[in-house]
Design an enzyme around this catalytic site. Structure first.
Site, mmCIF file in Angstrom:
data_model
loop_
_atom_site.group_PDB
_atom_site.id
_atom_site.type_symbol
_atom_site.label_atom_id
_atom_site.label_comp_id
_atom_site.label_asym_id
_atom_site.label_seq_id
_atom_site.Cartn_x
_atom_site.Cartn_y
_atom_site.Cartn_z
ATOM 1 N N ALA A 68 0.815 -1.214 0.000
ATOM 2 C CA ALA A 68 0.000 0.000 0.000
ATOM 3 C C ALA A 68 0.850 1.265 0.000
ATOM 4 O O ALA A 68 0.437 2.293 -0.542
ATOM 5 C CB ALA A 68 -0.932 0.003 1.211
ATOM 6 N N THR A 69 2.032 1.223 0.583
ATOM 7 C CA THR A 69 2.887 2.413 0.588
ATOM 8 C C THR A 69 3.240 2.815 -0.842
ATOM 9 O O THR A 69 3.164 3.998 -1.204
ATOM 10 C CB THR A 69 4.157 2.170 1.420
ATOM 11 O OG1 THR A 69 3.786 2.010 2.797
ATOM 12 C CG2 THR A 69 5.116 3.351 1.303
ATOM 13 N N ASN A 141 -5.942 3.517 10.990
ATOM 14 C CA ASN A 141 -5.157 2.378 11.456
ATOM 15 C C ASN A 141 -4.871 2.398 12.951
ATOM 16 O O ASN A 141 -4.543 1.377 13.544
ATOM 17 C CB ASN A 141 -3.832 2.299 10.690
ATOM 18 C CG ASN A 141 -2.975 3.522 10.877
ATOM 19 O OD1 ASN A 141 -3.436 4.650 10.699
ATOM 20 N ND2 ASN A 141 -1.718 3.324 11.224
ATOM 21 N N GLN A 169 -7.120 -0.576 5.860
ATOM 22 C CA GLN A 169 -7.726 -1.175 7.050
ATOM 23 C C GLN A 169 -9.187 -1.550 6.845
ATOM 24 O O GLN A 169 -9.770 -2.248 7.674
ATOM 25 C CB GLN A 169 -7.607 -0.203 8.235
ATOM 26 C CG GLN A 169 -6.198 0.116 8.666
ATOM 27 C CD GLN A 169 -5.498 -1.050 9.344
ATOM 28 O OE1 GLN A 169 -6.131 -1.978 9.843
ATOM 29 N NE2 GLN A 169 -4.172 -1.001 9.379
ATOM 30 N N CYS A 306 4.143 1.246 12.101
ATOM 31 C CA CYS A 306 5.022 1.998 11.200
ATOM 32 C C CYS A 306 5.762 3.111 11.925
ATOM 33 O O CYS A 306 6.795 3.579 11.462
ATOM 34 C CB CYS A 306 4.204 2.599 10.055
ATOM 35 S SG CYS A 306 3.298 1.356 9.127
#
Length: 362
Positions: A68-69, A141, A169, A306
């Protein structure tokens, strides 16, 4: 070990592992090769693409990414014009727009209320002609709050902007509202493998490439795909679709029991507008680092994985009005499909007892 960190990652589904194994053990062809093994690998990738797409709106296509990043970076950097986003977004969004602001892009960060929800009147004022992109997270998140995605998408389109939804999410857990132009998702949040995600692109939406090279993927994304990771993602998505109602009911039951069990703790974020597999709780005076050290056989979090190790209080908790001390006294408990009621209640009792023992000793 009792695992209560589902927002960080989820256990790999046995069905996903089974789908991956042949492509790890004996079927090693490049899915972009024209020979027969390559075509077989390509066919597996396309089956997975359809399985992932089945949980997304119609009228678009799925482009596989490394996660996803990458998907979020691609969507944001591949558009033009001003950017409007929200103070509680993931670092993959906030750090990316900050980097673009240093390059001269106009960036507006909308605040949230104490419930974690964006003020739509403030959003209406900020999203104006000249805005190129509005980016918002479906499910937060850290605190599980569900933003009004459909309304924000309408505001974006009214100003001539595109709308990006970070659905990491929420994908597989909630129905994703229509109106999105781009949707970022990740396999390992739905019991799939790490190392693969996707960017859904509405038909006609083509952001500029982030990665240059062979342009192998839909939308021009370059890089060799892993049939194993794609197959695992597809199997996890198929399972999430089949178990959607069952998983949702299970999480609802766990949430209700957990909230009753943790009387005296404060719930961070909206109670009504939240994904119920997330329980973010504050107990003033709590030393979370000590609590985690004392309960090493329970996996829970002090916030986003993260941002762990940064030493900074959660930007999400600060955005909803918590001071540094309150933010540092908050824990995040994430649970889902493979969490039993018995193990959750056992973990909550131990967490509560250890936390109150701390306060008594102080």
């Amino acid at each position: 070990m009792i695992y209560l960190d589902y927002q960080a990652t989820t256990p790999l589904a046995p069905e996903a592992l089974a789908a991956m194994l042949p492509w790890l053990e004996s079927q090693h062809a490049n899915p972009h090769s024209a020979h027969a093994p390559g075509r077989a690998a390509k066919a597996a990738v396309e089956v997975a693409r359809d399985q992932v797409a089945a949980l997304l709106p119609s009228g678009g296509r799925v482009t596989f990414t490394s996660g996803a990043t990458e998907a979020l970076n691609w969507a944001i950097k591949g558009t033009r014009g001003g950017i409007v986003t929200i103070a509680t977004e993931h670092a993959a969004v906030l750090d990316t727009v900050e980097a673009l602001a240093r390059e001269g892009r106009q960036v507006t960060i909308l605040p949230v209320g104490s419930d974690g929800l964006v003020d739509l009147d403030r959003a209406r004022e900020a999203i104006m002609p000249g805005t190129g992109l509005v980016a918002a997270m479906l499910v937060n998140n850290e605190i599980g709050v569900i933003q009004p995605i459909a309304e924000l998408a309408r505001l974006a389109h009214g100003a001539g902007a595109q709308f990006l939804c970070d659905a990491v999410q929420g994908y597989g857990r909630l129905a994703i509202p229509g109106g999105c132009d781009m949707i970022a998702i990740s396999a390992h949040k739905i019991h799939g493998p790490k190392g693969i995600g996707a960017l859904w692109l509405r038909d006609g939406v083509t952001p500029e490439p982030l990665l240059h090279g062979g342009g192998q993927e839909v939308g021009g994304r370059s890089g060799t795909l892993s049939p194993a990771l794609c197959a695992g993602f597809g199997a996890a998505a198929k399972l999430a679709r089949e178990r959607f109602e069952e998983d949702h009911a299970h999480v609802d039951r766990l949430f209700a029991r957990a909230l009753d069990r943790m009387a005296g703790w404060t719930l961070n974020g909206s109670r009504a507008r939240r994904y119920r597999g997330n329980l973010n709780l504050c107990l003033p005076g709590l030393d979370v680092a000590r609590l985690m050290s004392e309960l090493r056989d329970i996996a829970f979090s002090a916030g986003s994985a993260c941002a762990s190790g940064s030493g900074r209080p959660s930007h999400v908790l600060r955005a909803i009005g918590l001071g540094d001390a309150e933010a540092r006294a908050s824990i995040r408990l994430g649970f889902g499909r493979y969490t039993s009621e018995e193990e959750l209640m056992t973990a909550l009792d131990r967490i509560d007892d250890a936390a109150r023992a701390q306060r008594s000793a102080a």
